[in-house]
Design a protein around this motif. Structure first.
Motif, PDB file in Angstrom:
ATOM      1  N   GLN A   1      59.668  40.796  60.157  1.00  0.00           N
ATOM      2  CA  GLN A   1      58.819  39.750  60.724  1.00  0.00           C
ATOM      3  C   GLN A   1      57.838  39.250  59.663  1.00  0.00           C
ATOM      4  O   GLN A   1      57.582  39.936  58.681  1.00  0.00           O
ATOM      5  N   ASN A   2      57.293  38.062  59.932  1.00  0.00           N
ATOM      6  CA  ASN A   2      56.220  37.575  59.069  1.00  0.00           C
ATOM      7  C   ASN A   2      54.888  38.008  59.676  1.00  0.00           C
ATOM      8  O   ASN A   2      54.855  38.692  60.702  1.00  0.00           O
ATOM      9  N   VAL A   3      53.781  37.625  59.062  1.00  0.00           N
ATOM     10  CA  VAL A   3      52.464  38.055  59.537  1.00  0.00           C
ATOM     11  C   VAL A   3      52.132  37.494  60.918  1.00  0.00           C
ATOM     12  O   VAL A   3      51.245  38.005  61.593  1.00  0.00           O
ATOM     13  N   GLU A   4      52.843  36.451  61.354  1.00  0.00           N
ATOM     14  CA  GLU A   4      52.625  35.869  62.677  1.00  0.00           C
ATOM     15  C   GLU A   4      53.478  36.543  63.751  1.00  0.00           C
ATOM     16  O   GLU A   4      53.411  36.187  64.914  1.00  0.00           O
ATOM     17  N   GLY A   5      54.310  37.502  63.344  1.00  0.00           N
ATOM     18  CA  GLY A   5      55.167  38.186  64.306  1.00  0.00           C
ATOM     19  C   GLY A   5      56.485  37.489  64.568  1.00  0.00           C
ATOM     20  O   GLY A   5      57.232  37.895  65.456  1.00  0.00           O
ATOM     21  N   ARG A   6      56.803  36.461  63.801  1.00  0.00           N
ATOM     22  CA  ARG A   6      58.086  35.762  63.975  1.00  0.00           C
ATOM     23  C   ARG A   6      59.138  36.416  63.099  1.00  0.00           C
ATOM     24  O   ARG A   6      58.860  36.872  61.998  1.00  0.00           O
ATOM     25  N   SER A   7      60.362  36.431  63.574  1.00  0.00           N
ATOM     26  CA  SER A   7      61.468  37.065  62.847  1.00  0.00           C
ATOM     27  C   SER A   7      61.733  36.345  61.536  1.00  0.00           C
ATOM     28  O   SER A   7      61.639  35.120  61.459  1.00  0.00           O
ATOM     29  N   ILE A   8      62.063  37.154  60.518  1.00  0.00           N
ATOM     30  CA  ILE A   8      62.501  36.584  59.243  1.00  0.00           C
ATOM     31  C   ILE A   8      63.845  37.202  58.882  1.00  0.00           C
ATOM     32  O   ILE A   8      64.128  38.343  59.252  1.00  0.00           O
ATOM     33  N   ASP A   9      64.637  36.444  58.203  1.00  0.00           N
ATOM     34  CA  ASP A   9      65.949  36.897  57.768  1.00  0.00           C
ATOM     35  C   ASP A   9      65.770  37.886  56.618  1.00  0.00           C
ATOM     36  O   ASP A   9      64.999  37.629  55.703  1.00  0.00           O
ATOM     37  N   PRO A  10      66.477  39.043  56.633  1.00  0.00           N
ATOM     38  CA  PRO A  10      66.368  39.973  55.509  1.00  0.00           C
ATOM     39  C   PRO A  10      66.679  39.326  54.158  1.00  0.00           C
ATOM     40  O   PRO A  10      66.161  39.750  53.133  1.00  0.00           O
ATOM     41  N   ALA A  11      67.500  38.263  54.162  1.00  0.00           N
ATOM     42  CA  ALA A  11      67.822  37.565  52.909  1.00  0.00           C
ATOM     43  C   ALA A  11      66.606  36.831  52.345  1.00  0.00           C
ATOM     44  O   ALA A  11      66.597  36.465  51.172  1.00  0.00           O
ATOM     45  N   ASP A  12      65.571  36.600  53.170  1.00  0.00           N
ATOM     46  CA  ASP A  12      64.356  35.946  52.687  1.00  0.00           C
ATOM     47  C   ASP A  12      63.476  36.879  51.858  1.00  0.00           C
ATOM     48  O   ASP A  12      62.572  36.421  51.165  1.00  0.00           O
ATOM     49  N   ILE A  13      63.714  38.194  51.930  1.00  0.00           N
ATOM     50  CA  ILE A  13      62.930  39.139  51.142  1.00  0.00           C
ATOM     51  C   ILE A  13      63.438  39.090  49.698  1.00  0.00           C
ATOM     52  O   ILE A  13      64.586  39.410  49.425  1.00  0.00           O
ATOM     53  N   ALA A  14      62.560  38.672  48.782  1.00  0.00           N
ATOM     54  CA  ALA A  14      62.958  38.502  47.385  1.00  0.00           C
ATOM     55  C   ALA A  14      62.765  39.767  46.566  1.00  0.00           C
ATOM     56  O   ALA A  14      63.428  39.954  45.553  1.00  0.00           O
ATOM     57  N   GLY A  15      61.852  40.639  46.983  1.00  0.00           N
ATOM     58  CA  GLY A  15      61.620  41.844  46.206  1.00  0.00           C
ATOM     59  C   GLY A  15      60.426  42.629  46.696  1.00  0.00           C
ATOM     60  O   GLY A  15      59.837  42.327  47.743  1.00  0.00           O
ATOM     61  N   PHE A  16      60.076  43.642  45.912  1.00  0.00           N
ATOM     62  CA  PHE A  16      58.958  44.524  46.244  1.00  0.00           C
ATOM     63  C   PHE A  16      58.184  44.855  44.985  1.00  0.00           C
ATOM     64  O   PHE A  16      58.756  44.945  43.900  1.00  0.00           O
TER      65      PHE A  16
END
Length: 194
Positions: A61-76
């Motif tokens: 999820q994003n900080v607003e609690g909405r779902s995000i696609d795992p593919a949107d995570i670019a790194g750590f």
């Protein structure tokens, strides 16, 4: 006065025309989803020998609690601090980055990231915090701190002997009394049989 009233009439007609011919419909403004992912949670950390093993799920999820696609995570970004006994606030420094396009040496399976940190100093406690990055430039808040302690392992049992019997096997070995570096080990020592 006639000029002033003609002017007012012209302005009123112009405003009325603009109101009638305005395009679009009236709705609440649409706010785009925040690019910032939620904080990294549920970090698991263990040490074996002088290596820390960390794993955590991808933020969903994003900080607003909405779902995000795992593919949107670019790194750590991984931050590490050496924790002292003086109770001072830990100083976290950037330690490693994981790019999800080529995460090695980290691995990603079933939306869980696994990463190892080797070369720890025996007897030293370490703290880790992790931040997630999205492809749209968002960065999460640092995760809660997770701590590990690099403990010197015990020496391996020596003199293992297996004696076969009718319906059992008798195992025997020498009692472990030292750490890997040869220093004496005191207290209860248990054994795992595999």
């Amino acid at each position: 006065m006639k000029i002033c009233s003609r002017w007012r009439i012209a302005v009123c007609l112009l405003l009325a025309l603009a109101a009638v011919t305005a395009c679009g419909r009236r709705t609440n403004p649409q706010i785009p989803d925040s690019p910032r992912p939620e904080q990294v949670k549920d970090i698991k950390a263990v040490t074996r020998d002088a290596v820390a093993f960390l794993s955590w799920p991808l933020p969903s999820q994003n900080v607003e609690g909405r779902s995000i696609d795992p593919a949107d995570i670019a790194g750590f970004q991984i931050y590490r601090a050496e924790l002292g006994r003086d109770r001072k606030k830990a100083r976290y420094k950037p330690h490693a980055e994981i790019d999800m396009r080529a995460p090695a040496p980290a691995t990603v399976r079933n939306n869980t990231v696994s990463w190892t940190d080797g070369g720890l100093t025996y007897g030293q406690a370490y703290g880790y915090r992790i931040r997630a990055l999205t492809a749209r430039g968002g960065i999460s808040q640092p995760s809660e701190e997770v701590r590990v302690l690099a403990v010197l392992p015990l020496a391996a049992p020596a003199g293992l002997v297996a004696t076969g019997r009718d319906s059992s096997t008798l195992l025997s070995w020498e009692t472990v009394t030292t750490w890997m570096d040869g220093s004496p080990a005191r207290g209860f020592i248990g054994y795992n049989l595999y």
